[in-house]
Write an enzyme that holds these catalytic residues in place. Sequence first.
Site, PDB file in Angstrom:
ATOM      1  N   GLY A 188      38.096  46.695  47.708  1.00 24.21           N
ATOM      2  CA  GLY A 188      37.744  45.303  47.413  1.00 24.21           C
ATOM      3  C   GLY A 188      38.469  44.407  48.409  1.00 24.21           C
ATOM      4  CE1 TYR A 189      35.973  38.934  49.227  1.00 23.89           C
ATOM      5  CE2 TYR A 189      35.812  39.834  47.014  1.00 23.89           C
ATOM      6  CZ  TYR A 189      35.258  39.117  48.061  1.00 23.89           C
ATOM      7  OH  TYR A 189      33.996  38.599  47.951  1.00 23.89           O
TER       8      TYR A 189
ATOM      9  CD  GLU B 222      30.172  30.446  42.592  1.00 26.64           C
ATOM     10  OE1 GLU B 222      30.550  31.639  42.493  1.00 26.64           O
ATOM     11  OE2 GLU B 222      30.277  29.780  43.640  1.00 26.64           O
TER      12      GLU B 222
ATOM     13  N   GLY C  36      40.787  51.661  46.446  1.00 29.73           N
ATOM     14  CA  GLY C  36      39.859  50.539  46.263  1.00 29.73           C
ATOM     15  C   GLY C  36      39.679  49.741  47.539  1.00 29.73           C
TER      16      GLY C  36
ATOM     17  CG  ASN D 182      35.528  51.602  47.680  1.00 27.11           C
ATOM     18  OD1 ASN D 182      36.190  51.029  46.811  1.00 27.11           O
ATOM     19  ND2 ASN D 182      34.337  51.188  48.040  1.00 27.11           N
ATOM     20  CE  LYS D 183      33.045  53.603  40.012  1.00 29.22           C
ATOM     21  NZ  LYS D 183      33.008  52.485  39.063  1.00 29.22           N
TER      22      LYS D 183
ATOM     23  CB  VAL E 167      40.900  56.162  41.375  1.00 26.27           C
ATOM     24  CG1 VAL E 167      42.296  56.435  40.819  1.00 26.27           C
ATOM     25  CG2 VAL E 167      40.936  55.962  42.889  1.00 26.27           C
TER      26      VAL E 167
ATOM     27  CE  LYS F 110      30.450  29.947  46.958  1.00 25.77           C
ATOM     28  NZ  LYS F 110      31.793  30.444  46.623  1.00 25.77           N
TER      29      LYS F 110
ATOM     30  CD  GLN G 173      41.721  30.435  48.430  1.00 27.18           C
ATOM     31  OE1 GLN G 173      42.734  29.804  48.153  1.00 27.18           O
ATOM     32  NE2 GLN G 173      40.512  29.912  48.366  1.00 27.18           N
TER      33      GLN G 173
END
Lengths: 396, 396
Positions: free
Chosen positions: A12-13, A170, A10, A37-38, A81, A373, A314
């Site tokens: 991601g972050y 959001e 993966g 990763n996909k 995966v 932000k 975060q």
Amino acid sequence: MSTPKILILGAGYGGLLTTLKLQQKLHYNEAEVTLVNKHDYHYLTTWLHEPAAGTAPASRAQVDLHKIIDKTKVNFVKGTVASIEPEAQTATLEDGTVLSYDYLVIGLGSEPETFGIEGLREHAFSIRSINAVRQISEHIRYMFAKFKNDPTHTEYLTFVVGGAGFTGIEFCGELGDRIPELCEEFDVNPDLVKIYNIEAAPSALPGFDKELVDYAMEVLMKKGIEFKINTPIKQCTPEGVLLATGEEIKSATVVWTGGVRGNSIVERSGFEVMRGRVKVDEYLHAPGYENVFVVGDCALIFNDQGRPYPPTAQIAGQEGENCGDNLVALVRGELMQKFTPELLGTLASLGKGEGMGQVGDKKLFGSSAALMKKASDLRYLVKIGGIGLAMKKVKL
Amino acid sequence: MSTPKILILGAGYGGLLTTLKLQQKLHYNEAEVTLVNKHDYHYLTTWLHEPAAGTAPASRAQVDLHKIIDKTKVNFVKGTVASIEPEAQTATLEDGTVLSYDYLVIGLGSEPETFGIEGLREHAFSIRSINAVRQISEHIRYMFAKFKNDPTHTEYLTFVVGGAGFTGIEFCGELGDRIPELCEEFDVNPDLVKIYNIEAAPSALPGFDKELVDYAMEVLMKKGIEFKINTPIKQCTPEGVLLATGEEIKSATVVWTGGVRGNSIVERSGFEVMRGRVKVDEYLHAPGYENVFVVGDCALIFNDQGRPYPPTAQIAGQEGENCGDNLVALVRGELMQKFTPELLGTLASLGKGEGMGQVGDKKLFGSSAALMKKASDLRYLVKIGGIGLAMKKVKL
């Protein structure tokens, strides 16, 4: 001794920052690093509410992995995966490829948590990937086209956002900006459009400071969002939602933002989980496996009061960096560092130029929150791809 | 004697040109002219295949009636006709308004003719109005977004055009241009997209010169259109179409272009019709009503061989002009002129810069046909709105 194999699942972050740490710190042949990763892109999950509403192109939230991964140091495998076999020390991809490892990093992200609400999985959208949000924004456009062609169907202009957590709020901010544009484009009377935000908890943004919550709700109500707080959704149907109050809201667009759980592959692979997340130790180890690390939304850690930290970008990024550092230490026979989240603050956008949040003990409202932000987004993009990437992606 | 009331129902090619003739020729107080139309715009039906595919914005095919109708000479009523009462000499709108007339012009256009094919009305789109084609183009986009999010559904990328008549062929030409753009935008492999044109008759474009038909099919096949000629559609379902051959084509987008019939309001109002069209006399009178004229797709006229003329914009416009002239004659107690269609030629577009057709006995292919078609569009636009309108609307 042979070169240790590090496998990261993966991008991601969590997985991406693990990989970038390794790419930065490891010397030639210290380890064989593979990232699976996909897609061949990373995406900014925290930005997905914008392309979901259609206020920004999906491509802006995409970061090409080929541009930030150094192929001389990291093998990149584009694949999905299917399962992990911790005893055999392998991961199997959907195409049948089996990848073996000495050290594994699980960063497979999350899936929507539906809390057993009937029909949500089948009939509601989720803000969960580039392709998913592109479908949402195109769906919203399409509802305007359908309405114009058959104005008896008011459900085409009724939008239900399930959940008033971070993502739900959001997304409502963006939707509030987007709807007037669509009304203009399709020549639809804006008074006919209804946007409902429905939240089961007694407050929007549970856990947030009340003053900030009130501010956010006020901004969104001015943008035409109607809140139904303390109102659980009982069922989602092809026609809309049924509330616990007995009320039915007819809507052709239900977007569920009510929560996430860890990727079900983790549980299916035999790891012990709570809501799909692995309760990791202080080094982010999966219990019982000293060579398996879990980062991001698949990992569950608790604060001093015994409450779980929320699954945020975060914390995922911090876990990734800690995990990368610790893998370097392990490879070199050095000591690992315990992981402690450092909460820098939380900022929610509320549409163009609007936001609110808390940095340290300082509350921010309106444009200053929106600016902070952006600053935090810039910081992240500089970290993963340098100033060039940051300048390309952030609208200033 | 009181001022005669002329009521025109519909601002398509027939109704609009009737109105413009009256606006141009009648003097102050010679007659009270009222035009009723569902929208406050006229639209170029012959262009709808472009916005239907998404190769042009729908607005380009729209002409603001307020800009071409002289309100000092014509009352414009925005409303939808519900029924006509020829004995009472009134027309009733959906909002209940009753409009009386001394002379009536029926130009209410057409509806799709489904030839009794089961499910077509429910599950297929039709290229029939600005709002309908906007829905089609947005639907097509949406299918790409859905496919990206769930690539197991190949039916999202399968497009079925029912009918290889004029509209079906022109729409396929645009679709052939549009699909590569969408593949690029959504990052979809173009090889996965299928476009079928299915026609029950033994040839595409029945009645056309064989050389022209072959040319059109060759151009479209190069754009990826797969033809199934001599192949009736048996049923349209939510999953696609079932052919008379037993074959099923799974498709989320079926666009029916197989033919039109007159607006059903005409039949429901008691006029005698064949496939919804009134067999008018040489002055375009509805049988039995000297004060009721029928123009455009609601009117049926026959050529010398006893075959009906097809419902085209060209003939509708000519009928409108004849009808306008004759109404002026009637108001002034002069003699009416019989209507004779003047066939100037037929030109079909086959996508950007491509076309074919016949003008007089000359066959045209490729860019020369496309150019002649533009010339004819320009001529029409100049006629209804002057050079300014023409220059604004035609892409040169």
